[in-house]
Design a protein around this motif. Structure first.
Motif, short mmCIF file in Angstrom:
data_model
loop_
_atom_site.label_atom_id
_atom_site.label_comp_id
_atom_site.label_asym_id
_atom_site.label_seq_id
_atom_site.Cartn_x
_atom_site.Cartn_y
_atom_site.Cartn_z
N PHE A 150 0.83 -1.21 0.00
CA PHE A 150 0.00 0.00 0.00
C PHE A 150 0.86 1.26 0.00
O PHE A 150 0.56 2.23 -0.69
N ALA A 151 1.95 1.24 0.77
CA ALA A 151 2.83 2.41 0.82
C ALA A 151 3.57 2.62 -0.50
O ALA A 151 3.98 3.74 -0.81
N GLY A 152 3.73 1.55 -1.28
CA GLY A 152 4.46 1.65 -2.54
C GLY A 152 3.59 1.95 -3.75
O GLY A 152 4.12 2.02 -4.87
N LEU A 153 2.29 2.17 -3.55
CA LEU A 153 1.41 2.45 -4.69
C LEU A 153 1.84 3.67 -5.52
O LEU A 153 1.67 3.66 -6.74
N PRO A 154 2.38 4.75 -4.90
CA PRO A 154 2.85 5.86 -5.73
C PRO A 154 3.95 5.45 -6.71
O PRO A 154 3.99 5.93 -7.85
N VAL A 155 4.83 4.56 -6.28
CA VAL A 155 5.89 4.08 -7.16
C VAL A 155 5.29 3.29 -8.32
O VAL A 155 5.69 3.45 -9.48
N LEU A 156 4.32 2.44 -8.01
CA LEU A 156 3.66 1.67 -9.06
C LEU A 156 2.97 2.58 -10.07
O LEU A 156 3.10 2.39 -11.29
N PRO A 198 7.77 2.22 1.46
CA PRO A 198 7.48 0.80 1.74
C PRO A 198 8.32 0.19 2.86
O PRO A 198 8.04 -0.93 3.31
N LEU A 199 9.37 0.88 3.31
CA LEU A 199 10.18 0.36 4.40
C LEU A 199 9.36 0.39 5.70
O LEU A 199 8.59 1.30 5.94
N MET A 200 9.54 -0.61 6.52
CA MET A 200 8.88 -0.66 7.83
C MET A 200 9.90 -0.19 8.87
O MET A 200 10.80 -0.93 9.25
N PHE A 201 9.76 1.05 9.31
CA PHE A 201 10.76 1.65 10.19
C PHE A 201 10.49 1.31 11.65
O PHE A 201 9.36 1.48 12.11
N PRO A 202 11.52 0.91 12.39
CA PRO A 202 11.36 0.84 13.83
C PRO A 202 11.16 2.26 14.40
O PRO A 202 11.85 3.19 14.02
N GLY A 203 10.19 2.41 15.24
CA GLY A 203 9.96 3.70 15.89
C GLY A 203 9.11 4.67 15.10
O GLY A 203 8.87 5.79 15.53
N LYS A 204 8.64 4.28 13.91
CA LYS A 204 7.77 5.15 13.11
C LYS A 204 6.47 4.42 12.81
O LYS A 204 6.45 3.21 12.60
N ASP A 205 5.38 5.17 12.81
CA ASP A 205 4.07 4.59 12.57
C ASP A 205 3.93 4.23 11.10
O ASP A 205 3.87 5.12 10.25
N PRO A 206 3.85 2.94 10.75
CA PRO A 206 3.74 2.58 9.33
C PRO A 206 2.44 3.03 8.71
O PRO A 206 2.36 3.19 7.49
N LEU A 207 1.40 3.25 9.52
CA LEU A 207 0.12 3.69 8.98
C LEU A 207 0.24 5.06 8.31
O LEU A 207 -0.52 5.38 7.40
N LEU A 208 1.18 5.88 8.78
CA LEU A 208 1.41 7.18 8.15
C LEU A 208 1.82 6.99 6.70
O LEU A 208 1.29 7.65 5.80
N GLY A 211 -1.05 5.52 4.60
CA GLY A 211 -1.99 6.57 4.22
C GLY A 211 -1.44 7.46 3.13
O GLY A 211 -2.15 7.80 2.16
N LEU A 212 -0.16 7.84 3.26
CA LEU A 212 0.46 8.66 2.23
C LEU A 212 0.53 7.91 0.90
O LEU A 212 0.33 8.49 -0.17
N GLY A 213 0.82 6.61 0.97
CA GLY A 213 0.89 5.82 -0.25
C GLY A 213 -0.44 5.79 -0.99
O GLY A 213 -0.49 5.95 -2.21
N LEU A 214 -1.52 5.59 -0.25
CA LEU A 214 -2.84 5.56 -0.88
C LEU A 214 -3.21 6.92 -1.47
O LEU A 214 -3.72 7.02 -2.59
N LEU A 215 -2.93 7.98 -0.71
CA LEU A 215 -3.29 9.33 -1.15
C LEU A 215 -2.46 9.79 -2.34
O LEU A 215 -3.00 10.24 -3.37
N VAL A 216 -1.14 9.66 -2.23
CA VAL A 216 -0.25 10.11 -3.30
C VAL A 216 -0.38 9.19 -4.51
O VAL A 216 -0.29 9.64 -5.66
#
Length: 234
Positions: A150-156, A198-208, A211-216
């Protein structure tokens, strides 16, 4: 839209697309089979959380494999029309250009989604095969398998746009491959870079980033459709 989707699905059915859909998650899991085969005792000593460490190791390769898969699939689905010089014939039919563009995006996204499902199944199968038991963290595995997609949809969306408007696929492929390689070193890169999301960062909310991936991603599709409507595709 439905007839166009059916036509695109028929086109990819006759190609080797589905082999690539399988190879992506298979390659990621196969690397972990090798990793655990060589370093099992050390991993168990250093990472007592069996399932957590497996998810972390799998995640290291998800992003570059995902971005590379998006690049190749987007290029190949556009190349079907380029190689057959059939854009003019296709666009001369009583179909909306918007539907042509969106259909190719949906078909490509569907194939990446199937790869994510296979990665989810493969992660569980590997963990169970390694003796970690059936008490696996299903939510964490789902997040690791689908959040990067989902986070990588802008790249696609961007890769598909470039692949459609460029008859020579060398440029889109070079950009996509560079982005996939760059993603492996992108932890310290600015957060606005879409190849980092698309990276899953330790200490960062992946939902952010989801959401950005879907919107952008929706924004890039919209801009791509507008450009495709006015562009003369040869």
């Amino acid at each position: 839209m439905l007839p166009i989707l059916q036509a695109d699905l028929l086109k990819v059915k006759l190609k080797w697309f589905w082999l690539l859909v399988f190879l992506g998650p298979f390659g990621v899991i196969a690397l972990q089979v090798v990793n655990y085969s060589v370093r099992y005792d050390w991993i168990m000593q250093q990472h007592p959380d069996e399932w957590g460490s497996l998810i972390q190791f799998v995640n290291m390769f998800v992003c570059p494999a995902l971005l590379l898969g998006m690049t190749i699939l987007a290029s190949q689905i556009a190349s079907i029309e380029h190689s057959q010089t059939s854009w003019k014939q296709l666009l001369a039919l009583p179909v909306k250009r918007r539907d042509v563009f969106v259909s190719k995006f949906l078909v490509t996204a569907m194939m990446i989604g199937i790869s994510s499902i296979l990665l989810f199944i493969g992660t569980i199968a590997l963990g169970v095969g390694l003796g970690f038991g059936w008490d696996f963290p299903i939510l964490a595995i789902l997040e690791n398998s689908f959040y990067p997609f989902f986070a990588g949809l802008p790249v696609l969306a961007l890769q598909l746009w470039m692949s459609i408007v460029a008859k020579n696929q060398a440029g889109p492929l070079a950009i996509g491959i560079f982005g996939a390689v760059f993603s492996t070193y992108a932890y310290e890169a600015p957060d606005w870079l879409i190849w980092k999301w698309p990276l899953m960062f330790p200490g960062k909310d992946p939902l952010l980033f989801v959401g950005l991936g879907l919107l952008v991603g929706l924004l890039i599709i919209t801009v791509g459709v507008l450009d495709f409507k006015r562009r003369d595709i040869a």
